[in-house]
Design a protein around this motif. Structure first.
Motif, PDB file in Angstrom:
ATOM      1  N   HIS A   1       0.877  -1.286  -0.062  1.00  0.00           N
ATOM      2  CA  HIS A   1      -0.033  -0.010   0.150  1.00  0.00           C
ATOM      3  C   HIS A   1       0.823   1.266  -0.051  1.00  0.00           C
TER       4      HIS A   1
ATOM      5  N   ASP B   1       0.830   5.480   0.271  1.00  0.00           N
ATOM      6  CA  ASP B   1       0.084   6.602   0.618  1.00  0.00           C
ATOM      7  C   ASP B   1       0.543   7.812  -0.047  1.00  0.00           C
TER       8      ASP B   1
ATOM      9  N   HIS C   1      -3.049   4.662  -2.925  1.00  0.00           N
ATOM     10  CA  HIS C   1      -4.099   5.363  -2.381  1.00  0.00           C
ATOM     11  C   HIS C   1      -3.799   6.806  -2.506  1.00  0.00           C
TER      12      HIS C   1
ATOM     13  N   MET D   1      -4.359  10.477  -1.923  1.00  0.00           N
ATOM     14  CA  MET D   1      -4.887  11.624  -1.018  1.00  0.00           C
ATOM     15  C   MET D   1      -4.543  12.917  -1.434  1.00  0.00           C
TER      16      MET D   1
ATOM     17  N   ASP E   1      -8.320   1.164   6.743  1.00  0.00           N
ATOM     18  CA  ASP E   1      -6.959   1.889   6.604  1.00  0.00           C
ATOM     19  C   ASP E   1      -7.021   3.016   7.840  1.00  0.00           C
TER      20      ASP E   1
ATOM     21  N   VAL F   1      -5.160  -2.814   5.522  1.00  0.00           N
ATOM     22  CA  VAL F   1      -4.056  -1.962   5.517  1.00  0.00           C
ATOM     23  C   VAL F   1      -3.428  -1.553   6.899  1.00  0.00           C
TER      24      VAL F   1
HETATM   25 ZN    ZN Z   1      -3.669   4.518   2.941  1.00  0.00          ZN
END
Ligand code: ZN
Ligand code: DX5
Length: 230
Positions: free
Chosen positions: A36, A38, A69, A71, A178, A198
């Protein structure tokens, strides 16, 4: 009754030691299911992490599906650059999407699995008409932006509702959670219907990250063995 679920453990590199990123990720490669990433832009969330270059740098060296992911504000600008890294999942935040359907189409157009992430206070209502087209819904169990935060238990009924929503529609959906997932909270989220965990701090912050994954798996499988009602 042993209820089978397609449990996937997804270590988040946010909690790794960036000064030795590759060797940290190598510690979990054999036991994890997904890696994963971020991506934070300092606008959508109050923190900045890294861009596609870091994902690309690991791609040729790690044999795991990559889950990105996003953001970020204006996620439409970032579909292509991250698609080109060779990731398998690309997840955008519902709250950052002006044209969610278009975003999902462009992710799928790149041949990548499409995910939508929801902040803790965001209702499931906006998924109603797009759910059958999604591969993954990522329910944030903390407010996004930082690792090592405390799990928000109010998200548990939301996980349950989403699993029911997917089952009612006959949608094969991965439900990820998550933030704040550890030995205690993992069982609760799986019970509620999540199947992708996650985990940052509880894996990379553990003395032996590989063992931390094995311990979680064992915990979940013991739990699935003993419970009667799923
Ligand atoms: Zn995440
Ligand atoms: C939070 C990130 C998470 C984070 C989870 O904004 O999306 O992926 O790394 O970290 P832990 O497991 O430490 O709560």
């Amino acid at each position: 009754m042993n209820q089978q679920i397609n449990l996937k453990i997804a270590p988040s590199i946010l909690a790794s030691d960036f000064s030795c990123l590759l060797s940290d990720v190598k510690k979990v490669e054999q036991k994890a299911d997904i890696l994963h990433f971020d991506i934070m832009d300092g606008h959508f969330v109050p923190n900045i992490t890294f861009g596609p270059g870091v994902v690309r740098a690991l791609r040729g060296k790690i044999n795991l599906p990559f889950d990105v992911h996003l953001m970020v504000d204006n996620p439409e600008k970032w579909i292509k650059p991250f698609a080109e890294t060779g990731c398998e999942f690309l997840t955008v935040h519902l709250e950052a999407a002006v044209h969610l359907d278009r975003l999902v189409s462009s992710i799928k157009g790149e041949g990548i699995k499409a995910g939508v992430a929801l902040n803790p206070a965001t209702s499931l209502c906006n998924l109603e008409y797009i759910l059958p087209r999604l591969d993954l819904v990522l329910l944030m169990t903390v407010n996004p932006g930082f690792g090592a935060q405390k799990f928000i238990p109010e998200v548990l009924p939301k996980i349950k509702n989403l699993r029911q929503m997917a089952e009612k529609r006959g949608v094969q959906l991965d439900i990820g959670v998550d933030g704040g997932i550890n030995g205690k909270t993992a069982e609760k989220v799986v019970k509620a219907g999540a199947n992708i965990l996650v985990m940052g701090t509880s894996i990379f912050g553990a003395p032996d990250p590989k063992k931390a994954i094995l311990d979680i798996r064992e915990k979940i499988s013991n739990y699935l063995e003993r419970k009667e009602d799923y």
